[in-house]
Design a protein around this motif. Sequence first.
Motif, PDB file in Angstrom:
ATOM      1  N   ALA A 189      -0.210   8.909  -2.448  1.00 33.61           N
ATOM      2  CA  ALA A 189      -1.224   8.250  -3.261  1.00 33.61           C
ATOM      3  C   ALA A 189      -1.040   8.577  -4.740  1.00 33.61           C
ATOM      4  N   PHE A 190      -0.704   9.829  -5.030  1.00 32.09           N
ATOM      5  CA  PHE A 190      -0.470  10.232  -6.424  1.00 32.09           C
ATOM      6  C   PHE A 190       0.706   9.459  -7.011  1.00 32.09           C
ATOM      7  N   ALA A 191       1.770   9.281  -6.232  1.00 34.30           N
ATOM      8  CA  ALA A 191       2.937   8.531  -6.710  1.00 34.30           C
ATOM      9  C   ALA A 191       2.567   7.080  -6.998  1.00 34.30           C
ATOM     10  N   LEU A 192       1.811   6.476  -6.104  1.00 40.13           N
ATOM     11  CA  LEU A 192       1.402   5.082  -6.309  1.00 40.13           C
ATOM     12  C   LEU A 192       0.481   4.961  -7.521  1.00 40.13           C
ATOM     13  N   LYS A 193      -0.483   5.868  -7.632  1.00 40.80           N
ATOM     14  CA  LYS A 193      -1.396   5.824  -8.775  1.00 40.80           C
ATOM     15  C   LYS A 193      -0.618   5.947 -10.080  1.00 40.80           C
ATOM     16  N   THR A 242       3.230   4.956   6.430  1.00 39.64           N
ATOM     17  CA  THR A 242       1.924   5.211   7.046  1.00 39.64           C
ATOM     18  C   THR A 242       0.855   5.444   5.979  1.00 39.64           C
ATOM     19  N   ALA A 243       1.193   6.249   4.987  1.00 39.69           N
ATOM     20  CA  ALA A 243       0.242   6.526   3.907  1.00 39.69           C
ATOM     21  C   ALA A 243      -0.096   5.258   3.134  1.00 39.69           C
ATOM     22  N   VAL A 244       0.915   4.443   2.872  1.00 34.30           N
ATOM     23  CA  VAL A 244       0.679   3.199   2.135  1.00 34.30           C
ATOM     24  C   VAL A 244      -0.252   2.281   2.919  1.00 34.30           C
ATOM     25  N   ARG A 245      -0.096   2.235   4.238  1.00 29.74           N
ATOM     26  CA  ARG A 245      -0.965   1.373   5.054  1.00 29.74           C
ATOM     27  C   ARG A 245      -2.425   1.821   4.987  1.00 29.74           C
ATOM     28  N   LEU A 246      -2.648   3.118   4.778  1.00 30.21           N
ATOM     29  CA  LEU A 246      -4.020   3.602   4.650  1.00 30.21           C
ATOM     30  C   LEU A 246      -4.637   3.212   3.308  1.00 30.21           C
ATOM     31  N   LEU A 247      -3.791   3.003   2.320  1.00 28.37           N
ATOM     32  CA  LEU A 247      -4.259   2.688   0.967  1.00 28.37           C
ATOM     33  C   LEU A 247      -4.265   1.192   0.674  1.00 28.37           C
TER      34      LEU A 247
END
Length: 326
Positions: free
Chosen positions: A192-196, A223-228
């Motif tokens: 999430a930090f990388a995407l932000k 998996t993390a991206v799908r949650l966001l």
Amino acid sequence: QRHLTIPCEMCIRDSTKRDRAFKKLRKYLGMCPEGPFLDMCWALDMLLSGEPANAARYLKYPEESANAGYGSKYAVYPWEIETLVSERLLAPKFVPAHEGLQKILNCQVYNAAANLVNELRDLENADAGIYLKRFGILYEMHRIAQRQFPVQAGFFNKAQYYRFGFIYGGPECAKYFEAKHGVSINNFAFVAFALKSNFLNKPRFRGNPDMAFLGIDQGAVRTAVRLLCAPLDRAREEHKQDIAKVTGNWGFSPPVAYRPSYLRKRPIIELDDGVMYCPLPELVALRTTAGLYYDLVGGPSYLRNEASKRFEMYSAEIVRKTTRFE
């Protein structure tokens, strides 16, 4: 005798005013192609965040709106952007016409944004004109505070990460999260930090970030991206379900300002071309802190018990650190 009886003619007049404002906002939102609309929302947030140079790549704005702070007549507030995105998900999906003329709102100019925000404010005022006849103005204060104060304080800070990392980071909650999603809470936060970080400089991103240098493989990243992130059609359907659920619980359709925000659950929306958009990057940080609630709320009761106990421990530690009491 707490509630006054409202003359029927007044109720009809206020309801008509509200319906007219609702139809105008829905009409203008339906004229916005989703991609340019989300670009515009991101640019409006950049203007308020003191990044006019970034905003200028996607929005032509008047000089007075550059670095316009809270209280400026040119400011568009994050909670208004959030509401506009939620309402855009409920409006008809934009379908380009293959022939003939089609009315499209030019989301690259500030006047389009100003018109949308003004229509939203008119609708919220019309809503308030109805429900504040039954409830005193003090009833409205908690909504204003809950909507505005946390946003102004910000979600990307040490206090936010420590507080919710401690509360939801207990062994049982952490184990449940990883078993449910296939990624740990820590790795979820790193992705999430990388995407932000990407969305601080541009509103769009395609693909997944490379986190191999932190030992996070692409499976965990996906998996993390799908949650966001949610595809547009899924976001539209889930948001309609959220509104229907609140309507069923309350017994009436909630006013616009009281509706749940889909971006709190998934702050990133993926359009049909595979490009991900994040109109409010701060909400990515919120999703990985307070937003962990969404992942744990449906779990066994022992998760809530652990989180409650750790909240008590956190509160006691805050008291010890900030007072003379032992």
